[in-house]
Design a protein around this motif. Structure first.
Motif, mmCIF file in Angstrom:
data_model
loop_
_atom_site.group_PDB
_atom_site.id
_atom_site.type_symbol
_atom_site.label_atom_id
_atom_site.label_comp_id
_atom_site.label_asym_id
_atom_site.label_seq_id
_atom_site.Cartn_x
_atom_site.Cartn_y
_atom_site.Cartn_z
ATOM 1 N N TYR A 63 25.257 5.130 11.531
ATOM 2 C CA TYR A 63 26.668 5.433 11.294
ATOM 3 C C TYR A 63 27.108 4.826 9.957
ATOM 4 O O TYR A 63 26.872 3.647 9.700
ATOM 5 N N THR A 64 27.755 5.637 9.130
ATOM 6 C CA THR A 64 28.214 5.183 7.811
ATOM 7 C C THR A 64 29.557 5.832 7.475
ATOM 8 O O THR A 64 29.925 6.852 8.055
ATOM 9 N N LYS A 65 30.238 5.246 6.499
ATOM 10 C CA LYS A 65 31.485 5.837 6.001
ATOM 11 C C LYS A 65 31.199 6.964 5.011
ATOM 12 O O LYS A 65 31.987 7.886 4.877
ATOM 13 N N ALA A 66 30.091 6.861 4.288
ATOM 14 C CA ALA A 66 29.740 7.844 3.261
ATOM 15 C C ALA A 66 28.463 8.589 3.651
ATOM 16 O O ALA A 66 27.493 7.980 4.116
ATOM 17 N N TYR A 67 28.463 9.878 3.443
ATOM 18 C CA TYR A 67 27.325 10.717 3.815
ATOM 19 C C TYR A 67 26.024 10.282 3.130
ATOM 20 O O TYR A 67 24.994 10.120 3.779
ATOM 21 N N LEU A 68 26.077 10.083 1.807
ATOM 22 C CA LEU A 68 24.860 9.719 1.070
ATOM 23 C C LEU A 68 24.316 8.360 1.491
ATOM 24 O O LEU A 68 23.102 8.148 1.494
ATOM 25 N N GLU A 69 25.190 7.429 1.845
ATOM 26 C CA GLU A 69 24.741 6.132 2.348
ATOM 27 C C GLU A 69 23.913 6.321 3.620
ATOM 28 O O GLU A 69 22.888 5.661 3.809
ATOM 29 N N GLY A 70 24.342 7.236 4.469
ATOM 30 C CA GLY A 70 23.596 7.526 5.696
ATOM 31 C C GLY A 70 22.210 8.077 5.406
ATOM 32 O O GLY A 70 21.229 7.706 6.042
ATOM 33 N N LEU A 71 22.133 8.960 4.424
ATOM 34 C CA LEU A 71 20.824 9.510 4.047
ATOM 35 C C LEU A 71 19.900 8.419 3.517
ATOM 36 O O LEU A 71 18.701 8.396 3.829
ATOM 37 N N GLU A 72 20.446 7.499 2.720
ATOM 38 C CA GLU A 72 19.639 6.396 2.192
ATOM 39 C C GLU A 72 19.130 5.505 3.326
ATOM 40 O O GLU A 72 17.964 5.094 3.333
ATOM 41 N N LEU A 73 19.985 5.191 4.289
ATOM 42 C CA LEU A 73 19.557 4.369 5.413
ATOM 43 C C LEU A 73 18.546 5.108 6.293
ATOM 44 O O LEU A 73 17.609 4.503 6.814
ATOM 45 N N ALA A 74 18.720 6.404 6.451
ATOM 46 C CA ALA A 74 17.751 7.193 7.213
ATOM 47 C C ALA A 74 16.377 7.121 6.545
ATOM 48 O O ALA A 74 15.348 6.983 7.218
ATOM 49 N N ASN A 75 16.351 7.175 5.229
ATOM 50 C CA ASN A 75 15.080 7.043 4.512
ATOM 51 C C ASN A 75 14.475 5.661 4.704
ATOM 52 O O ASN A 75 13.256 5.518 4.817
ATOM 53 N N ALA A 76 15.313 4.620 4.754
ATOM 54 C CA ALA A 76 14.811 3.258 4.998
ATOM 55 C C ALA A 76 14.192 3.158 6.393
ATOM 56 O O ALA A 76 13.138 2.541 6.568
ATOM 57 N N VAL A 77 14.831 3.776 7.380
ATOM 58 C CA VAL A 77 14.270 3.787 8.745
ATOM 59 C C VAL A 77 12.948 4.541 8.743
ATOM 60 O O VAL A 77 11.960 4.090 9.333
ATOM 61 N N LYS A 78 12.912 5.689 8.086
ATOM 62 C CA LYS A 78 11.669 6.472 8.024
ATOM 63 C C LYS A 78 10.538 5.658 7.404
ATOM 64 O O LYS A 78 9.400 5.712 7.868
#
Length: 115
Positions: A63-78
């Protein structure tokens, strides 16, 4: 237990300021944060029948306030789960009430790889 191994991997992301919670985050938790839950489970016996491998399907939400921040965190999880499981699905959306963006990833994981 798979959940312990998954939490131990996700908490390395927590060290950069991202909170990680099983199932749901406490009310009024400020983003960004990650939740995870088991969405399915199966046991697999080896050919010798003496050892059981715990296999589960897990849903990880970011969960994030900004869409791109969420994508960056998703990549970190991956990156953290690379070689440790199979990603079954990844989608993104926005909650209409809170306006938070979220990334949802479903993984197939086993305790022998996460331990």
């Amino acid at each position: 237990m798979i959940q312990v191994g998954l939490f131990n991997l996700l908490k390395t992301i927590q060290s950069i300021g991202i909170k990680v919670y099983p199932l749901v985050a406490p009310q009024d938790t400020k983003p960004p944060y990650i939740t995870y839950q088991r969405a399915g489970k199966s046991d697999t016996s080896t050919m010798e029948g003496t050892e059981s491998i715990d296999i589960g399907r897990f849903q990880i939400k970011i969960y994030t306030k900004a869409y791109l921040e969420g994508l960056e965190l998703a990549n970190a999880v991956k990156e953290k789960l690379s070689g440790k499981g199979i990603i079954l699905m990844h989608l993104d959306d926005q909650e209409p009430d809170t306006k938070l963006f979220f990334q949802v990833m479903d993984y197939k994981l086993s305790d022998d790889i996460l331990s």
